[in-house]
Scaffold this motif. Structure first.
Motif, short mmCIF file in Angstrom:
data_model
loop_
_atom_site.label_atom_id
_atom_site.label_comp_id
_atom_site.label_asym_id
_atom_site.label_seq_id
_atom_site.Cartn_x
_atom_site.Cartn_y
_atom_site.Cartn_z
N GLU A 148 49.11 36.18 39.30
CA GLU A 148 47.74 36.01 38.96
C GLU A 148 46.96 35.01 39.75
O GLU A 148 47.48 34.02 40.06
N SER A 157 42.60 42.73 35.87
CA SER A 157 43.90 42.48 35.92
C SER A 157 44.55 42.75 34.65
O SER A 157 43.85 42.07 33.54
N VAL A 269 50.72 39.84 37.20
CA VAL A 269 49.65 41.06 36.89
C VAL A 269 49.80 42.18 37.64
O VAL A 269 50.08 42.04 38.61
#
Length: 296
Positions: A148, A157, A269
């Motif tokens: 992330e 995301s 993510v």
């Protein structure tokens, strides 16, 4: 505007050199020069300016590049969506994925994907986020499974799981015979990723914050998947995911060096372009990656 002219324009903008673009596109220089002139006539502004031995985009050219890429994405997505109406769970998924996720999430998700959608084909590109994100931006991959970062307009995301990065050493390493602190780590040498890799930079800054010298790196490697075995075979310290200490082939030969200041928590993510068409098979893969993360 002609779609072919815009595609040629993208390549010229990428290479910043008409001569190199002629080789990439297998077109003559006069043909590409005419392409630029047509686009400039339609836009009413110059698109390129000289820069050394090459050329670079003007402000107007940068605007056109943004819209040319969006138009190409939309055209490709339209073709894929129409094809998927007939094909269902078929098609081709292009995934960029960081090494930790490639080793610990992808195998289970891919196995289930092949069971539920046996006609789907998959292309994976394993790398660090800084090399994969430009590929997502250019439409070369459909999904990016990585760490992330800051929110970026135009992208979505979805969090898959948390990942903890820790200092690790061979299970026989002498450091395990003490209650080590950050200063104790200075006595040993390390195997780490090169500077610029997110985990390497985070570790360096952990020492910086305490005004201590940064780790002494004896081996520098981008091959993350080889690190657990290399650590187990040497007296080097490293900075790796706890996943490697729990379920990698070398897990029984490694131990964590538990120090609060060198424990980094990050999130993995899956990211895709907000306006892009996400095929049913790609959405299924996202769900399966989430399931693999939960069961990990």
């Amino acid at each position: 505007m002609d779609l072919r002219d815009l595609r040629y324009f993208e390549t010229i903008a990428e290479l910043e050199h008409i001569g190199q673009a002629t080789e990439r596109l297998h077109r003559t220089q006069p043909a590409l020069t005419s392409c630029i002139r047509r686009l400039e006539a339609e836009c009413g502004a110059p698109l390129f300016e000289k820069s050394g031995r090459g050329i670079r985009l003007t402000a107007a050219g940068q605007v056109l590049l943004k819209w040319a890429q969006r138009l190409r994405f939309d055209t490709e997505d339209a073709k894929r969506e129409i094809a998927d109406m007939a094909l269902g769970l078929r098609g081709h998924i292009r995934v960029g994925i960081v090494p930790t996720a490639a080793q610990f999430l992808l195998p289970q998700a891919a196995r289930q994907l092949m069971a539920q959608a046996p006609e789907v084909t998959l292309r994976t590109v394993v790398g660090l986020v800084d090399t994969l994100r430009p590929q997502l931006q250019a439409g070369m991959i459909d999904l990016l499974v990585g760490t992330e970062g800051p929110d970026e307009p135009g992208y979505i995301s979805q969090v898959l799981t948390s990942d903890t990065i820790v200092v690790a050493a061979s299970a026989e390493h002498e450091i395990h015979r003490m209650q080590a602190n950050l200063r104790d780590l200075m006595a040993y040498r390390w195997v780490l990723q090169p500077p610029g890799a997110p985990t390497r930079d985070w570790l360096d800054h952990a020492f910086d914050r305490k005004r201590l010298p940064r780790p002494r790196v004896q081996v520098e490697s981008t091959m993350l998947l080889m690190l657990p075995t290399l650590i187990a075979e040497t007296k080097l310290l490293s900075f790796i995911s706890r996943h490697h200490l729990e379920s990698s082939p070398a897990a029984s030969r490694l131990r964590e060096v538990p120090i609060k200041e060198t424990t980094m928590t990050r999130r993995l993510v899956v990211t895709y372009r907000e306006q892009s068409y996400v095929a049913p098979a790609a959405r299924l893969l996202i769900d399966l990656l989430s399931s693999a993360a939960v069961s990990d």
